[in-house]
Scaffold this motif. Structure first.
Motif, PDB file in Angstrom:
ATOM      1  N   SER A  93     136.500 111.074  41.615  1.00  0.00           N
ATOM      2  CA  SER A  93     136.455 110.991  40.163  1.00  0.00           C
ATOM      3  C   SER A  93     137.769 111.403  39.533  1.00  0.00           C
ATOM      4  N   SER A  94     138.434 112.372  40.109  1.00  0.00           N
ATOM      5  CA  SER A  94     139.717 112.819  39.550  1.00  0.00           C
ATOM      6  C   SER A  94     140.819 111.823  39.834  1.00  0.00           C
ATOM      7  N   SER A  95     140.697 111.083  40.953  1.00  0.00           N
ATOM      8  CA  SER A  95     141.753 110.132  41.303  1.00  0.00           C
ATOM      9  C   SER A  95     141.595 108.806  40.603  1.00  0.00           C
ATOM     10  N   ASN A  96     140.348 108.398  40.260  1.00  0.00           N
ATOM     11  CA  ASN A  96     140.120 107.089  39.651  1.00  0.00           C
ATOM     12  C   ASN A  96     139.987 107.180  38.142  1.00  0.00           C
ATOM     13  N   VAL A  97     138.807 107.527  37.630  1.00  0.00           N
ATOM     14  CA  VAL A  97     138.565 107.598  36.196  1.00  0.00           C
ATOM     15  C   VAL A  97     137.819 108.886  35.886  1.00  0.00           C
ATOM     16  N   THR A  98     137.791 109.185  34.616  1.00  0.00           N
ATOM     17  CA  THR A  98     137.065 110.375  34.192  1.00  0.00           C
ATOM     18  C   THR A  98     135.578 110.098  34.175  1.00  0.00           C
ATOM     19  N   ALA A  99     134.773 111.127  34.018  1.00  0.00           N
ATOM     20  CA  ALA A  99     133.317 110.969  34.013  1.00  0.00           C
ATOM     21  C   ALA A  99     132.861 110.138  32.817  1.00  0.00           C
ATOM     22  N   ARG A 100     133.532 110.256  31.664  1.00  0.00           N
ATOM     23  CA  ARG A 100     133.148 109.501  30.467  1.00  0.00           C
ATOM     24  C   ARG A 100     133.388 108.012  30.654  1.00  0.00           C
ATOM     25  N   VAL A 101     134.559 107.678  31.227  1.00  0.00           N
ATOM     26  CA  VAL A 101     134.863 106.270  31.473  1.00  0.00           C
ATOM     27  C   VAL A 101     133.925 105.695  32.527  1.00  0.00           C
ATOM     28  N   ALA A 102     133.617 106.486  33.535  1.00  0.00           N
ATOM     29  CA  ALA A 102     132.696 106.017  34.569  1.00  0.00           C
ATOM     30  C   ALA A 102     131.316 105.742  33.991  1.00  0.00           C
ATOM     31  N   ALA A 103     130.876 106.554  33.045  1.00  0.00           N
ATOM     32  CA  ALA A 103     129.576 106.331  32.417  1.00  0.00           C
ATOM     33  C   ALA A 103     129.566 105.040  31.583  1.00  0.00           C
ATOM     34  N   ILE A 104     130.682 104.791  30.889  1.00  0.00           N
ATOM     35  CA  ILE A 104     130.773 103.555  30.102  1.00  0.00           C
ATOM     36  C   ILE A 104     130.723 102.331  31.000  1.00  0.00           C
ATOM     37  N   ILE A 105     131.441 102.381  32.127  1.00  0.00           N
ATOM     38  CA  ILE A 105     131.437 101.260  33.069  1.00  0.00           C
ATOM     39  C   ILE A 105     130.053 101.036  33.641  1.00  0.00           C
ATOM     40  N   ALA A 106     129.372 102.114  33.992  1.00  0.00           N
ATOM     41  CA  ALA A 106     128.028 101.985  34.554  1.00  0.00           C
ATOM     42  C   ALA A 106     127.058 101.393  33.535  1.00  0.00           C
ATOM     43  N   ALA A 107     127.167 101.805  32.252  1.00  0.00           N
ATOM     44  CA  ALA A 107     126.287 101.264  31.223  1.00  0.00           C
ATOM     45  C   ALA A 107     126.533  99.764  31.002  1.00  0.00           C
ATOM     46  N   LYS A 108     127.794  99.361  31.059  1.00  0.00           N
ATOM     47  CA  LYS A 108     128.117  97.942  30.903  1.00  0.00           C
ATOM     48  C   LYS A 108     127.546  97.122  32.037  1.00  0.00           C
ATOM     49  N   GLN A 109     127.626  97.653  33.252  1.00  0.00           N
ATOM     50  CA  GLN A 109     127.063  96.929  34.393  1.00  0.00           C
ATOM     51  C   GLN A 109     125.551  96.811  34.282  1.00  0.00           C
ATOM     52  N   ARG A 110     124.901  97.874  33.781  1.00  0.00           N
ATOM     53  CA  ARG A 110     123.452  97.799  33.601  1.00  0.00           C
ATOM     54  C   ARG A 110     123.064  96.764  32.550  1.00  0.00           C
ATOM     55  N   ARG A 111     123.872  96.673  31.475  1.00  0.00           N
ATOM     56  CA  ARG A 111     123.565  95.675  30.449  1.00  0.00           C
ATOM     57  C   ARG A 111     123.698  94.252  30.980  1.00  0.00           C
ATOM     58  N   LYS A 112     124.772  94.014  31.755  1.00  0.00           N
ATOM     59  CA  LYS A 112     124.965  92.683  32.327  1.00  0.00           C
ATOM     60  C   LYS A 112     123.864  92.316  33.313  1.00  0.00           C
ATOM     61  N   ALA A 113     123.400  93.298  34.059  1.00  0.00           N
ATOM     62  CA  ALA A 113     122.359  93.051  35.054  1.00  0.00           C
ATOM     63  C   ALA A 113     120.966  93.046  34.442  1.00  0.00           C
ATOM     64  N   GLY A 114     120.833  93.380  33.151  1.00  0.00           N
ATOM     65  CA  GLY A 114     119.530  93.410  32.504  1.00  0.00           C
ATOM     66  C   GLY A 114     118.663  94.570  32.951  1.00  0.00           C
ATOM     67  N   LYS A 115     119.282  95.666  33.382  1.00  0.00           N
ATOM     68  CA  LYS A 115     118.542  96.829  33.888  1.00  0.00           C
ATOM     69  C   LYS A 115     118.692  98.031  32.963  1.00  0.00           C
ATOM     70  N   ARG A 116     118.608  97.764  31.672  1.00  0.00           N
ATOM     71  CA  ARG A 116     118.694  98.859  30.705  1.00  0.00           C
ATOM     72  C   ARG A 116     117.444  99.755  30.824  1.00  0.00           C
ATOM     73  N   ARG A 117     117.649 101.032  30.667  1.00  0.00           N
ATOM     74  CA  ARG A 117     116.536 101.975  30.761  1.00  0.00           C
ATOM     75  C   ARG A 117     115.529 101.755  29.637  1.00  0.00           C
TER      76      ARG A 117
END
Length: 558
Positions: free
Chosen positions: A25-49
């Motif tokens: 996490s420290s070498s790639n992206v921060t936790a906030r950016v990682a959460a945004i990316i994960a939410a975008k992937q869930r929206r594209k996949a139609g797997k919103r909570r």
């Protein structure tokens, strides 16, 4: 109490995983950016909570407690039931309206329809306005009329595709060897002529082919759909297709039967079937198209088994064969049985002038000429070439005036006739003008004789004076000849090329065109041989005096 080895190993593994996760996490992206990316992937996949569904949807009357979280209720598709013949005819009415909506498909964006759009203004011939929705256009609706006949409708293309698919399935048509029907050049030209509202004459010297029949019946089916959309109905068959034989009727029927799935029913009538069987068949159905031989159709009409009084489109195929078979009187009787003035399409399958009188009885009003053949015989079809050999210049002048008198019916009055004199600028020209003025004719030296000038040409006694247009032989190539029904060449000083130009460009909208030319033995003999070749090529009789003149010219040259 000492811990077991398994517990120690799990704790060590957990520690290692935490270190690795923290390092990544420290070498790639921060936790906030990682959460945004994960939410975008869930929206594209139609797997919103499910909890997020509450944030983006509201209760509705159909879902008051928001149990579905804004999702639509799943609907089961109903299986289609087979359509009856009655439902199919009703389907055609709605189909034409539905096909008018939506975006244009890819085929209508092809080169064919771009070509039609560029030529749309050529449909408005003679300055007359085109009909809008089957009604005469009025002032202010000219643009709407052009849009109405802008291009073939989607339903017409649907009919062509249905015919093409059926013929390809039967093996009678090969798209690889021939072009698809909807880009057929003859068909496009036919559709433009049909949209102009005029009768049509096909002058290529052949009978109707599969492509010709496909375009004619598809255009007729499209006209039925357009009229039914306007609330009009037909008690009689819309299309009557007259053929000379049972074999030809079978060929036309094989093309038309492909439209049965679209609600267009065709009946074939010929002597090969019992007449009682055909009468019973006509009682059980109301066909939109009739394909028949003349004698059998007249027999059924006399028995009141079929009503053809309301036919809208009459197609006469192989007119020469009908004349030779002795069916000309039957064809005329059929035409008289049709009330009103139906649109007429005639295939002139011969270049012989003998069938022209029959064609003149069928095509009364203004016509469109349709042919992809550039030969002189095809382009000059139905134009009579009258060649007169005179003894002197005075005789030529008198005969020319006599021809003019006959063209106007020896009365200054009647309907305007467009007459053109092709002359040279010499002393003969002035003598001709003086003679015509003394006869009461109004001389126009413009390049075109306008009908309004004929109506307004009045003498001191308020009597209409027939107008005669004159043009110099040197300006013949730039003169609009299409409107002239009668062209007179009083002094044959033209070249044969100019003569052919006049012959193939005059009388474009009538089947009663006449080209008069006058010869003298002294000055015009060299042109006799070539003129004989043109007359024979066009299937017209050669005067004996012209043959003698040609022989005299040949002997003098030798």
């Amino acid at each position: 109490m000492a811990k077991g080895e398994d517990a120690i190993r799990r704790r060590q593994n957990k520690t290692k995983r935490k270190k690795l996760q923290k390092k990544e996490s420290s070498s790639n992206v921060t936790a906030r950016v990682a959460a945004i990316i994960a939410a975008k992937q869930r929206r594209k996949a139609g797997k919103r909570r499910q909890c997020l569904g509450m944030c983006f949807s509201l209760p509705t009357p159909d879902d008051p407690f928001n149990d579905r979280h804004g999702k639509k209720e799943f609907q089961i598709k109903e299986t289609k039931k087979p359509m009856s013949l009655k439902d199919k005819k009703a389907f055609v009415k709605g189909k034409s309206a539905d096909l008018k909506k939506g975006t244009e498909n890819e085929r209508e964006k092809s080169h064919t329809f771009m070509y039609l759009k560029e030529r749309r203004n050529s449909l408005n011939l003679e300055g007359t306005e085109l009909p809008v929705n089957g009604k005469p256009a009025v002032n202010g609706h000219q643009e709407q009329a052009c849009e109405y006949f802008d291009r073939p409708s989607k339903f017409l293309i649907l009919c062509l595709n249905a015919i093409e698919n059926a013929l390809c399935h039967n093996g009678t048509y090969n798209v690889e060897e021939k072009k698809p029907l909807f880009v057929n050049h003859w068909g496009i030209e036919f559709w433009k002529c049909y949209s102009s509202g005029r009768d049509i004459i096909e002058t290529s010297g052949s009978s109707s082919s599969v492509e010709h029949t496909a375009w004619m019946v598809s255009t007729a089916a499209d006209s039925i759909a357009r009229n039914e959309k306007e609330g009009l109905s037909f008690t009689s068959p819309f299309l009557l297709f007259l053929v000379p034989s049972q074999e030809k009727a079978a060929k036309v029927r094989s093309v038309c039967k492909s439209l049965k799935t679209l609600g267009i029913h065709t009946v074939s009538l010929h002597p090969g079937a019992p007449i009682d069987h055909q009468i019973n068949g006509l009682k059980s159905c109301e066909p939109e198209f009739l394909v028949s031989t003349p004698e059998r159709l007249l027999e059924l009409v006399s028995l009141k088994a079929v009503d053809i009084s309301g036919v809208s489109l009459l197609v006469v195929d192989e007119l020469e064969a009908l004349c030779k078979g002795g069916y000309l009187a039957n064809v005329n009787s059929i035409r008289q049985s049709i009330s009103g003035r139906p649109r007429t399409m005639v295939f002139n399958d011969s270049i012989n002038y003998a069938s022209v009188p029959a064609m003149q009885n069928l095509l009364i009003g203004s016509i469109c000429r349709l042919s992809l053949n550039d030969s002189v015989a095809s382009q000059s079809a139905c134009i009579l070439q009258s060649v007169n050999v005179c003894a002197s210049e005075e005789e030529k002048l008198l005969k020319g005036i006599q021809v003019l008198d006959n063209a106007y019916g020896n009365s200054h009055c009647s309907q305007p006739v467009n007459v053109l004199y092709v002359v040279g600028k010499d002393g003969k020209f002035q003598k001709l003008v003086s003679a015509l003025s003394l006869k009461g004719y109004s001389i126009s030296t413009g390049s075109k004789c306008i009908l309004s000038e004929v109506k307004n040409s009045l003498d001191t006694d308020r009597i209409k004076r027939p107008a005669v247009s004159m043009v110099d032989k040197d300006h013949i190539d730039t003169t609009e000849l299409g409107e002239y029904e009668v062209v007179i060449i009083p002094d044959f000083v033209l070249s044969i090329e100019n003569y052919v130009h006049i012959l193939t460009k005059m009388a474009r909208h009538t089947v009663k065109g006449v080209l008069h030319s006058f010869f003298t033995k002294e000055g015009d003999a060299p042109h006799a041989g070539k003129l004989i070749e043109i007359l024979e090529q066009c299937g017209q009789a050669v005067p004996e005096a012209l043959r003698d003149l040609s022989l005299t010219s040949t002997m003098l040259e030798s």
